[in-house]
Design an enzyme around this catalytic site. Structure first.
Site, mmCIF file in Angstrom:
data_model
loop_
_atom_site.group_PDB
_atom_site.id
_atom_site.type_symbol
_atom_site.label_atom_id
_atom_site.label_comp_id
_atom_site.label_asym_id
_atom_site.label_seq_id
_atom_site.Cartn_x
_atom_site.Cartn_y
_atom_site.Cartn_z
ATOM 1 N N TYR A 22 0.841 -1.207 0.000
ATOM 2 C CA TYR A 22 0.000 0.000 0.000
ATOM 3 C C TYR A 22 0.875 1.257 0.000
ATOM 4 C CZ TYR A 22 -4.406 -2.572 0.859
ATOM 5 O OH TYR A 22 -5.522 -3.374 0.749
ATOM 6 N N ASN A 25 -12.969 -4.019 4.437
ATOM 7 C CA ASN A 25 -13.878 -4.215 3.304
ATOM 8 C C ASN A 25 -13.681 -5.570 2.619
ATOM 9 O OD1 ASN A 25 -11.436 -3.540 2.250
ATOM 10 N ND2 ASN A 25 -12.110 -1.735 1.141
HETATM 11 P P1 IDP Z 1 -9.140 -0.316 -3.168
HETATM 12 O O1 IDP Z 1 -8.839 -1.406 -2.157
HETATM 13 O O2 IDP Z 1 -10.621 -0.230 -3.460
HETATM 14 O O3 IDP Z 1 -8.305 -0.414 -4.412
HETATM 15 P P2 IDP Z 1 -7.411 1.864 -2.233
HETATM 16 O O4 IDP Z 1 -7.689 3.328 -2.352
HETATM 17 O O5 IDP Z 1 -6.303 1.283 -3.064
HETATM 18 O O6 IDP Z 1 -8.808 1.099 -2.471
HETATM 19 O O7 IDP Z 1 -7.119 1.601 -0.692
HETATM 20 C C1 IDP Z 1 -6.604 0.383 -0.242
HETATM 21 C C2 IDP Z 1 -7.290 -0.010 1.052
HETATM 22 O O8 IDP Z 1 -7.033 0.973 2.060
HETATM 23 C C3 IDP Z 1 -8.816 -0.083 0.980
HETATM 24 O O9 IDP Z 1 -9.300 -1.279 0.409
HETATM 25 C C4 IDP Z 1 -9.180 0.051 2.441
HETATM 26 O O10 IDP Z 1 -8.951 -1.162 3.155
HETATM 27 C C5 IDP Z 1 -8.180 1.107 2.899
HETATM 28 N N1 IDP Z 1 -8.745 2.467 2.743
HETATM 29 C C6 IDP Z 1 -8.809 3.208 1.599
HETATM 30 N N2 IDP Z 1 -9.401 4.401 1.833
HETATM 31 C C7 IDP Z 1 -9.708 4.419 3.159
HETATM 32 C C8 IDP Z 1 -10.349 5.389 4.021
HETATM 33 O O11 IDP Z 1 -10.746 6.487 3.605
HETATM 34 N N3 IDP Z 1 -10.495 5.047 5.324
HETATM 35 C C9 IDP Z 1 -10.066 3.853 5.823
HETATM 36 N N4 IDP Z 1 -9.464 2.925 5.050
HETATM 37 C C10 IDP Z 1 -9.288 3.182 3.736
#
Ligand code: IDP
Ligand code: MG
Length: 154
Positions: A49, A112
């Site tokens: 990440y 998620n």
């Molecule tokens: P994605 O998993 O849908 O590709 P990304 O933006 O790449 O989304 O973010 C990776 C992971 O980081 C997300 O799946 C989630 O677990 C966490 N994450 C992303 N945005 C947030 C946020 O605004 N609050 C808390 N966790 C987040």
């Protein structure tokens, strides 16, 4: 054939959702070509990440992702990256289509239940982080010609 990485995240492993999530991908017609249970270290989370290390939620995300082993899976199919992203639903599970995996099983934007690669380039980078060439299994699916047209099987 295009490949994509799906990670079954700690919340889904703890909740006993591995089987149901894998079923969704199998039922859709994606083909499983690799799988591995792994406990993430802080360093792996930082590398995986790397686009999020400056975010305020990163420490929580690191704690979450290292809390429990995750199941790494690689799936193959025509336009697999796009198809699987749609099946998973958008990042914030509360906004995800109710029929998607995140929409079905989660209320959180962090916990998620699944990760899926965002683009074919991201998929290649992510898959090569965790799997050697030999660990990606080429196997013949007997029902292939009932599931895909000839020009979709390349
Ligand atoms: P994605 O998993 O849908 O590709 P990304 O933006 O790449 O989304 O973010 C990776 C992971 O980081 C997300 O799946 C989630 O677990 C966490 N994450 C992303 N945005 C947030 C946020 O605004 N609050 C808390 N966790 C987040
Ligand atoms: Mg992403």
């Amino acid at each position: 054939m295009q490949r994509t990485l799906v990670i079954i995240k700690p919340d889904a492993v703890q909740r006993g959702l591995i089987g149901r999530i894998i079923s969704r991908l199998e039922e859709k017609g994606l083909k499983l070509v690799a799988a591995k249970l792994v406990k993430f270290s802080d360093d792996i989370v930082k590398k995986f990440y790397s686009h999020l290390t400056d975010k305020p939620f990163f420490q929580d995300l690191k704690r979450f992702m290292t809390s429990t082993p995750v199941l790494l899976t690689v799936w193959e199919g025509p336009e697999a990256v796009k198809v699987v992203r749609k099946l998973c639903g958008v990042t914030n599970s509360r906004e995800a289509e109710p029929s998607s995996i995140r929409g079905s099983f989660s209320m959180s934007s962090m916990c998620n239940v699944v990760h899926s690669s965002g683009s074919p380039e991201e998929a290649e980078r992510e898959i090569s982080m965790f799997f050697s060439r030999e660990e990606i299994i080429q196997w013949e699916r007997k029902l292939e010609d009932l599931m895909l047209a000839e020009d979709e099987r390349e």
